[in-house]
Write an enzyme that holds these catalytic residues in place. Structure first.
Site, mmCIF file in Angstrom:
data_model
loop_
_atom_site.group_PDB
_atom_site.id
_atom_site.type_symbol
_atom_site.label_atom_id
_atom_site.label_comp_id
_atom_site.label_asym_id
_atom_site.label_seq_id
_atom_site.Cartn_x
_atom_site.Cartn_y
_atom_site.Cartn_z
ATOM 1 N N ASP A 183 -24.258 10.603 -19.500
ATOM 2 C CA ASP A 183 -25.383 11.379 -17.786
ATOM 3 C C ASP A 183 -26.331 11.434 -19.266
ATOM 4 O O ASP A 183 -26.152 11.437 -20.293
ATOM 5 C CB ASP A 183 -25.071 12.176 -16.812
ATOM 6 C CG ASP A 183 -25.439 11.926 -15.862
ATOM 7 O OD1 ASP A 183 -26.805 12.235 -15.971
ATOM 8 O OD2 ASP A 183 -24.436 11.796 -14.621
ATOM 9 N N ASP A 197 -29.397 5.282 -12.245
ATOM 10 C CA ASP A 197 -29.397 6.158 -11.082
ATOM 11 C C ASP A 197 -31.031 6.447 -10.409
ATOM 12 O O ASP A 197 -32.204 5.723 -11.148
ATOM 13 C CB ASP A 197 -29.359 6.886 -11.875
ATOM 14 C CG ASP A 197 -28.427 8.794 -11.174
ATOM 15 O OD1 ASP A 197 -28.781 8.745 -9.964
ATOM 16 O OD2 ASP A 197 -28.444 9.995 -11.892
ATOM 17 N N GLU A 230 -33.132 4.764 -5.930
ATOM 18 C CA GLU A 230 -34.158 4.635 -4.834
ATOM 19 C C GLU A 230 -35.301 5.186 -4.486
ATOM 20 O O GLU A 230 -36.328 5.667 -3.658
ATOM 21 C CB GLU A 230 -32.956 6.121 -4.117
ATOM 22 C CG GLU A 230 -32.006 6.176 -3.817
ATOM 23 C CD GLU A 230 -31.495 6.609 -4.957
ATOM 24 O OE1 GLU A 230 -32.509 7.864 -5.480
ATOM 25 O OE2 GLU A 230 -29.863 6.567 -5.530
ATOM 26 N N ARG A 287 -27.028 3.428 -8.078
ATOM 27 C CA ARG A 287 -26.955 4.327 -7.093
ATOM 28 C C ARG A 287 -27.518 3.479 -6.090
ATOM 29 O O ARG A 287 -26.752 3.522 -4.804
ATOM 30 C CB ARG A 287 -27.083 5.954 -7.592
ATOM 31 C CG ARG A 287 -27.528 6.738 -6.134
ATOM 32 C CD ARG A 287 -27.008 7.442 -6.581
ATOM 33 N NE ARG A 287 -28.330 8.098 -6.470
ATOM 34 C CZ ARG A 287 -29.263 8.971 -7.419
ATOM 35 N NH1 ARG A 287 -28.099 9.932 -7.286
ATOM 36 N NH2 ARG A 287 -30.407 9.323 -7.154
#
Ligand SMILES: *[C@@H]1O[C@H](CO)[C@@H](O)[C@H](O)[C@H]1NC(C)=O
Ligand SMILES: *[C@@H]1O[C@H](CO)[C@@H](O)[C@H](O)[C@H]1NC(C)=O
Ligand SMILES: *[C@@H]1O[C@H](CO)[C@@H](O)[C@H](O)[C@H]1NC(C)=O
Ligand SMILES: CC(=O)N[C@H]1CO[C@H](CO)[C@@H](O)[C@@H]1O
Length: 861
Positions: A301, A425, A428, A513
Site C-alpha cells: 500500500d 486506488d 473516484e 477501485r
C-alpha cells in the site's frame, strides 16, 4: 372564496407537477429500426423548462438486443464516448442481416400520446419493458424513464455498486449511482456506477442498461423501476434473454467481455496498509514459505512511497511512482523483486491519481509543463484537492497528451523496479475537501452553475462535490459533471497500454477501485474498504455476484476485512470462502490487528493451508472458467438461479445470495454468521450433489439441508454430470501449473453424459484466444449400453494452439460409481483402481494431457 383560493393554491403546484405529456410524431421504419420525433404537448416535469423537441432512434442491435436513443432535436447533449464497448461482439452481426431481422426475439410497440413504448418477447407477447404509466421527463438536469412490472415484488438485480443484498429491495428504494470513496456503508453508493438491471420472472430473464455517465438514481418500487439521471441522454439497451445468463452475455456484448487474467494472478495475494519497511514485507513472504502456505503476490500500500508519513506525523509527502521511501531502499527493493521473480512470485504497488502540487517534484513539474491536469471551471488553472500527499492536482486522462506523461512516469518507475501490476486506488477522485481546496486546511464547497436541482446521493447528506473534485472541473473532452464516473476507464486504459508495452506484451494486473461499465475488459476490482465484521463478509458475496453481472469477473473483497480487527473465527470463515473468490487477497488496514494466515495458531494455519491448497488445486478450473467467461461471456461466480432458472422446488431460489456456484458445477455454502457450526443450504433440483471432498451423495436436489460446518470446514458440493480438472497444488501457481493433474468425475445420475473442459495457454501472453495460441480440451464420460455400471471417459482436443503443456494426468477420481468391484482399461491395458468410501473410485494412470484419453470402467453391481 378563501376556501377556493386555498384549493387553487393546492391544485396549481399539483398541476405543475403532473407528468409532462409528450407526443410521438413522424414514426418511420428504417433499415435498422425506427426514427421519430417526440414533442412536448403539455405539462412539465418537477423542475419545469422541459426540452420541447426530442428525437427518437430505435436500433435493432441484434436478434436479442434493442436500443432506444432519445436526444434533444435542437441541441447536442453530452453522450458517453466510445471508450465504453471496447470489444466488438464476436458473433452478433454488426450489419443488418435479413435473417436475424426476421427472427428478432422481440417486438416494440409505440403509443402516440402520451408517448410510451413497450418491448415484448416475440414468442409469447410477454411485456419485458414498458414505459406506459411511468413518468417520462426530459429536462436538462433531470431525465427519467422507467418500466412497470406485471406482478408486484419483481426479482431484480444490479444497480451497483453498493454493499447490499444481491436481490434489490422493491419497497421504494433509491439506488444511487455515483462513484465515491465510501467505506462500504451499508446500502450506500460506493466506488462504481452500473446503470444495469436484470429481472428474473417465471424462470426467464430480461434486462436493461442505460448508457449514461452522469450521477443517477434507480428508483425501485413494488411495481416499477425508474432511471433518473441528471444529464446526458437516454440511451437504453433492452436485453431479452430469455435465460439469466443470456441477458448477461447480451449485456457484455455491449460493454465488452471480461478479460482473461494472467494465470499467476489467480494465485493467492497478501497485502497490508502498514508494512512499515522492506524487512516486514520480506518477512511475510518468508513466513508464508516456512508455514507451507501458497503465495503468489505480495503487495504494498502507500507505505512504500517516498516520504510517506501518514501514520506517525501529519501527512507530508507521498509520491507514488516517483521513488521509494527510505525504509524501502530502491536497490534493496530491486533485489527483493528480482528474488520474488526467481521464485515465480510477483510484486504489486498502489498508486493514486493525485499528484502532489509541489514545484520541484518531477511528476508535478512535467504535468504543468505538458498542461495535462484537470482544470477549474475557469478552464485555466489546475484544480487542487487534498489527498494523502497534501494538496494535489489530477491528470486528465481524457487528454491525449496525458498518456505520454503517464507512460513516462510509469515506465521510468518500472525500469527501476520491475513491478508486475498496478493498484489504482482513490480514483473516484477521492479528495479530502468538498469540490476543491486551495490551502490547508481550507475546505471549499463550491457549487457550480450546473448545480442540479435533483441530487443523487442527497439522501445520505451528500452533494456532487462531497469529498471529490468539483462537478464543474473541466477535462479536455468535457466537464466533471458528465465525466466523473468515467474517470477510472481512461486511467485504466492508459495504464494498461503502458504496462503491456513495458512488460513485453505480457498480461499485467491492474486492480481498480473506481469502476464503470467496460472496466472488466481490462481490470480487476476489489470491493474497497470493507470492515472486519460479519455483515461485510456476507456483503462480499453479493458484491462479487453483482460485479459478475457488470462484467467485472475478476473481483474479490479484502479477506478478513480492512477496517477494524478480525477475530479468529471471522478470519477463519473469511479465509475459507475467500479462497474461492475470483480474486483472492488478504488485505488489512493501518494499525489493525495483523491477519496474515500464519499469525493465529497452528490449527488456523493448518486450516488456511487446506483452503489455499484447495484453491491452487482449482487453478486450471478457474482459468478455464475465465476463458469461458471471456469468450462466451458468462460469469465465474453465479447465483443459483442462473444455472437452475427452472428450479421449481423452491420459489426462494431468486433470493439466495449466501450460497453461490463457481462455474456451473461447484456449489459453495459458506458459513457467514458468527458462532454457527452448521449452515442451511439449498440444493437445486434435477441433479445429485456430492460432497466435494468425500464424494458422498448428499442430496438429490430441490431441498434445503442443514449441513455440519465446524469452524474449519467450508461446505462445497459438486453437481452430478460434471468433470473438473484438478491440479496438484504447490506453493506458487507457476509450480502448480507444471504438476500432474487429475480428473474429478461426478457421474451423472441419469443416463446423460458427464462433461468438463480445460483451457491452457502460456498464462500471460496477450490475445491468446484471438491468435489461436491456446489449447482447449473437453472431457466426456458416456454410459455404455444404457447401463450405469459401465462408462467410457474420453477427451477431445478442440484446439491445439498451445503445445508446451507437459502435465501428466495421473489419476481419475469418480464419484457416484454403481457397484464396488470395478475394472478400468485403457487401450487394452488394465489400470490400477481402488474403491473408497461412498462408492468413490480412484483410477491411476499416466497420460500426457495432450494425448488421447480413453478409459473404460466396468463395475459389477
Ligand atoms: C408489494 O405488493 C404486494 C401485493 O400488493 C404486497 O403484498 C407486498 O407487501 C408489497 N411489497 C412491498 C415491498 O411493498
Ligand atoms: C478549455 O480550453 C481548451 C484549450 O484552451 C479548449 O480547447 C476547450 O474547448 C476549453 N473547454 C471548455 C469546456 O471551455
Ligand atoms: C437419491 O435418490 C435415490 C433414488 O431414489 C436414493 O436411493 C438416494 O438415497 C437419494 N439420495 C439422497 C441423498 O437423498
Ligand atoms: C457492508 C457493511 O458491513 N457495512 C458496515 C461495516 O461496518 C461499519 C461499522 O460498523 C458500518 O457502518 C457499515 O455499514
Amino acid at each position: 372564496m378563501k376556501l377556493l383560493l386555498l384549493v387553487i393554491a393546492f391544485i396549481v403546484p399539483l398541476l405543475a407537477n403532473a407528468d409532462p405529456v409528450y407526443r410521438l410524431l413522424n414514426l418511420k421504419a428504417t433499415d435498422v429500426g425506427y426514427t421519430a420525433d417526440i414533442t412536448l404537448q403539455e405539462g412539465s416535469g418537477p423542475y419545469g423548462s422541459d426540452i420541447k423537441n426530442l428525437k427518437l432512434e430505435t436500433t435493432f442491435e441484434s436478434e436479442d438486443t434493442i436500443r432506444i436513443k432519445i436526444t434533444d432535436r435542437d441541441r447536442r447533449r453530452w453522450e458517453v464516448p466510445k471508450v465504453v464497448k471496447t470489444k466488438q461482439p464476436t458473433q452478433p452481426p454488426k450489419k443488418v442481416s435479413i435473417l436475424w431481422f426476421a427472427f428478432r426475439l422481440y417486438d416494440i410497440h409505440f403509443e402516440e400520446k402520451p408517448f410510451s413504448f413497450e418491448i415484448k418477447r416475440a414468442s409469447s407477447g410477454e411485456v419485458l419493458f414498458s414505459t406506459r404509466g411511468t413518468p417520462f421527463v426530459y429536462f436538462d438536469q433531470y431525465i427519467t424513464i422507467g418500466t412497470t412490472f406485471p406482478k408486484p415484488d419483481p426479482n431484480l438485480y444490479g444497480a451497483g455498486e453498493r454493499a447490499a443484498p444481491f436481490r434489490l429491495e422493491t419497497n421504494n428504494q433509491r439506488y444511487t449511482m455515483f462513484n465515491i470513496d465510501n467505506p462500504n456503508f451499508y446500502k450506500e453508493n460506493l466506488y462504481g456506477t452500473h446503470p444495469f438491471f436484470l429481472e428474473f420472472r417465471d424462470g426467464r430473464s430480461s434486462g436493461a442498461f442505460l448508457l449514461n455517465s452522469n450521477a443517477q438514481d434507480i428508483i425501485v418500487n413494488n411495481q416499477s423501476l425508474n432511471f433518473i439521471t441528471i444529464g446526458g441522454i437516454i440511451d437504453l439497451f433492452v436485453f431479452v434473454g430469455p435465460s439469466p445468463s443470456q441477458v448477461v452475455k447480451q449485456y457484455h456484448t455491449v460493454i465488452g467481455a471480461p478479460f482473461i487474467p494472467a494465470f499467476w494472478s489467480l494465485g493467492w495475494h497478501q497485502s497490508r496498509f502498514g508494512y512499515h519497511n522492506i524487512q516486514e514485507v520480506q518477512q511475510v513472504v518468508q513466513k508464508y514459505k516456512e508455514n507451507d502456505l501458497p503465495l503468489d503476490t505480495i503487495w504494498n500500500d502507500i507505505d512504500y512511497m517516498q516520504a510517506c508519513e501518514i501514520h506517525h506525523h501529519h501527512h507530508s509527502l507521498s509520491l507514488g511512482l516517483q521513488g521509494f521511501h527510505d525504509r524501502y531502499p530502491e536497490d534493496q527493493m530491486r533485489q527483493f523483486v528480482d528474488k520474488l521473480h526467481a521464485n515465480n512470485q510477483q510484486y504489486i504497488v498502489i498508486v493514486d491519481p493525485g499528484i502532489k502540487k509541489q514545484v520541484g517534484y518531477r511528476a508535478y513539474d512535467e504535468g504543468v509543463r505538458d498542461d495535462i491536469f484537470i482544470k477549474r471551471s475557469d478552464n485555466k488553472t489546475d484544480i487542487v484537492n487534498k489527498v494523502w500527499p497534501g494538496l494535489c492536482t489530477f491528470p486528465d486522462f481524457t487528454n491525449p497528451k496525458c498518456h505520454q506523461y503517464w507512460d513516462r512516469l510509469v515506465s521510468d518507475f518500472l525500469s527501476r523496479v520491475p513491478i508486475d501490476g498496478l493498484w489504482l486506488d482513490m480514483n473516484e477522485q477521492s479528495g479530502f475537501c468538498d469540490g476543491e481546496c486551495n490551502g490547508d486546511p481550507i475546505i471549499k464547497n463550491k457549487f457550480s452553475h450546473r448545480n442540479p436541482p435533483y441530487v443523487p446521493g442527497s439522501q445520505f447528506g451528500r452533494n456532487l462535490n462531497s469529498k471529490t473534485l468539483s462537478s464543474d472541473a473541466i477535462y479536455s473532452i468535457g466537464s466533471n459533471y458528465d465525466l466523473h464516473n468515467m474517470y477510472p476507464l481512461y486511467q485504466i486504459e492508459s495504464t494498461s497500454r503502458t504496462l503491456q508495452r513495458t512488460r513485453n506484451n505480457k498480461r499485467a494486473m491492474i486492480l481498480t477501485r473506481a469502476n464503470f461499465p467496460s472496466t472488466g475488459t481490462l481490470s480487476a476490482h476489489w470491493t474497497g474498504d470493507n470492515w472486519s465484521n460479519w455483515l461485510s463478509l456476507r456483503m462480499s458475496l453479493s458484491g462479487i455476484l453483482s460485479m459478475q453481472l457488470f462484467g467485472i469477473s475478476f473481483v474479490g473483497s479484502d479477506i478478513c476485512g480492512f477496517q477494524e480487527d478480525a477475530t479468529y473465527e471471522l478470519c477463519a470463515r473469511w479465509t475459507q470462502v475467500g479462497s474461492l473468490y475470483p480474486f483472492s487477497r488478504n488485505h488489512n488496514g493501518m494499525g489493525r490487528k495483523l491477519q496474515e494466515p500464519y499469525l493465529f495458531d497452528q490449527a488456523f494455519t493448518n486450516m488456511a493451508r487446506k483452503y489455499l491448497y484447495n484453491r491452487y488445486s482449482l487453478l486450471f478450473h478457474l482459468y478455464t472458467l475465465f476463458y469461458e467467461n471471456s469468450v462466451h461471456k458468462g460469469m465465474v461466480w453465479r447465483p443459483l438461479f442462473f444455472e437452475f432458472a427452472l428450479d421449481k422446488g423452491n420459489d426462494g431460489i431468486a433470493r439466495i445470495d449466501e450460497q453461490f456456484l463457481l462455474g456451473s458445477s461447484l456449489l459453495c455454502s459458506p458459513v457467514v454468521y458468527e458462532r454457527a457450526s452448521s449452515v442451511r443450504a439449498y440444493f437445486p433440483s434435477g441433479v445429485t450433489w456430492y460432497d466435494y471432498y468425500s464424494g458422498e451423495a448428499v442430496s438429490n436436489g430441490s431441498e434445503w439441508r442443514v449441513l455440519r460446518a465446524p469452524w474449519d470446514h467450508l461446505p462445497l458440493h459438486i453437481r452430478s454430470g460434471s468433470i473438473i480438472v484438478k491440479n496438484t497444488p504447490a506453493l506458487t501457481s507457476a509450480q502448480t501449473k507444471k504438476n500432474p493433474i487429475g480428473l474429478l468425475v461426478a457421474l451423472s445420475d441419469t443416463l446423460d453424459d458427464s462433461l468438463g473442459s480445460l483451457y491452457l495457454d502460456d498464462g500471460d501472453s496477450l490475445n491468446t484466444v484471438d491468435l489461436g495460441k491456446y489449447t482447449l480440451i473437453t472431457y466426456r464420460s458416456v454410459y455404455q449400453g444404457g447401463n450405469r455400471n459401465v462408462f467410457r471417459l474420453q477427451n477431445e482436443i478442440l484446439n491445439l494452439g498451445y503445445t508446451q503443456s507437459s502435465n501428466t494426468i495421473d489419476c481419475i477420481i469418480v464419484y457416484g460409481v454403481k457397484g464396488n468391484d470395478c475394472k478400468a482399461e485403457s487401450g487394452g491395458a488394465v489400470l490400477p483402481t481402488k474403491i473408497g468410501p461412498f462408492n468413490t473410485l480412484t483410477v491411476n494412470l499416466q497420460v500426457n494431457v495432450l494425448s488421447k484419453l480413453d478409459v473404460v470402467v466396468n463395475c459389477k453391481p
